[in-house]
Design a protein around this motif. Structure first.
Motif, mmCIF file in Angstrom:
data_model
loop_
_atom_site.group_PDB
_atom_site.id
_atom_site.type_symbol
_atom_site.label_atom_id
_atom_site.label_comp_id
_atom_site.label_asym_id
_atom_site.label_seq_id
_atom_site.Cartn_x
_atom_site.Cartn_y
_atom_site.Cartn_z
ATOM 1 N N PRO A 29 0.722 -1.222 -0.032
ATOM 2 C CA PRO A 29 -0.041 0.074 0.095
ATOM 3 C C PRO A 29 0.921 1.254 -0.008
ATOM 4 O O PRO A 29 1.828 1.370 0.557
ATOM 5 C CB PRO A 29 -0.902 -0.149 1.276
ATOM 6 N N VAL A 30 0.280 2.343 -0.423
ATOM 7 C CA VAL A 30 1.065 3.654 -0.820
ATOM 8 C C VAL A 30 1.590 4.035 0.534
ATOM 9 O O VAL A 30 2.727 4.563 0.740
ATOM 10 C CB VAL A 30 0.342 4.638 -1.470
ATOM 11 N N GLU A 31 0.755 4.138 1.493
ATOM 12 C CA GLU A 31 1.107 4.411 2.930
ATOM 13 C C GLU A 31 2.378 3.836 3.805
ATOM 14 O O GLU A 31 3.252 4.493 4.067
ATOM 15 C CB GLU A 31 -0.067 4.412 3.975
ATOM 16 N N GLU A 32 2.233 2.467 3.495
ATOM 17 C CA GLU A 32 3.343 1.573 3.914
ATOM 18 C C GLU A 32 4.617 2.057 3.118
ATOM 19 O O GLU A 32 5.667 2.093 3.596
ATOM 20 C CB GLU A 32 2.945 0.249 3.749
ATOM 21 N N GLY A 33 4.611 2.071 1.616
ATOM 22 C CA GLY A 33 5.555 2.262 0.974
ATOM 23 C C GLY A 33 6.305 3.342 1.104
ATOM 24 O O GLY A 33 7.513 3.880 1.420
ATOM 25 N N VAL A 34 5.747 4.729 1.488
ATOM 26 C CA VAL A 34 6.126 5.884 1.591
ATOM 27 C C VAL A 34 6.678 6.024 3.167
ATOM 28 O O VAL A 34 7.724 6.666 3.275
ATOM 29 C CB VAL A 34 4.845 6.935 1.818
ATOM 30 N N ALA A 35 6.016 5.178 4.155
ATOM 31 C CA ALA A 35 6.547 5.237 5.460
ATOM 32 C C ALA A 35 8.216 4.604 5.290
ATOM 33 O O ALA A 35 8.937 5.116 6.164
ATOM 34 C CB ALA A 35 5.856 4.672 6.571
ATOM 35 N N LYS A 36 8.071 3.487 4.572
ATOM 36 C CA LYS A 36 9.404 2.579 4.326
ATOM 37 C C LYS A 36 10.407 3.595 3.859
ATOM 38 O O LYS A 36 11.682 3.625 4.312
ATOM 39 C CB LYS A 36 9.218 1.302 3.812
ATOM 40 N N PHE A 37 10.154 4.342 2.722
ATOM 41 C CA PHE A 37 10.924 5.085 2.041
ATOM 42 C C PHE A 37 11.476 6.225 2.954
ATOM 43 O O PHE A 37 12.811 6.596 2.950
ATOM 44 C CB PHE A 37 10.518 5.839 0.871
#
Length: 50
Positions: free
Chosen positions: A32-40
């Motif tokens: 999910p976008v939210e998870e990907g952005v947080a990991k980035f």
């Protein structure tokens, strides 16, 4: 932070559409976008020490 009017080359709205990727190569995002952005952001901070 001061928000400026749109500059030359700015795109006012975007929407990701991966339907062609799904149809042509079977690509299907699983994060999910939210998870990907947080990991980035986590990686960026660790990498640059911020």
């Amino acid at each position: 932070m001061e928000m400026l009017p749109l500059q030359v080359g700015d795109v006012p709205d975007t929407e990701a559409d991966v339907s062609d990727l799904i149809a042509n190569v079977g690509y299907r995002p699983v994060v999910p976008v939210e998870e990907g952005v947080a990991k980035f952001v986590e990686w960026y901070r660790a990498y640059y020490g911020v």
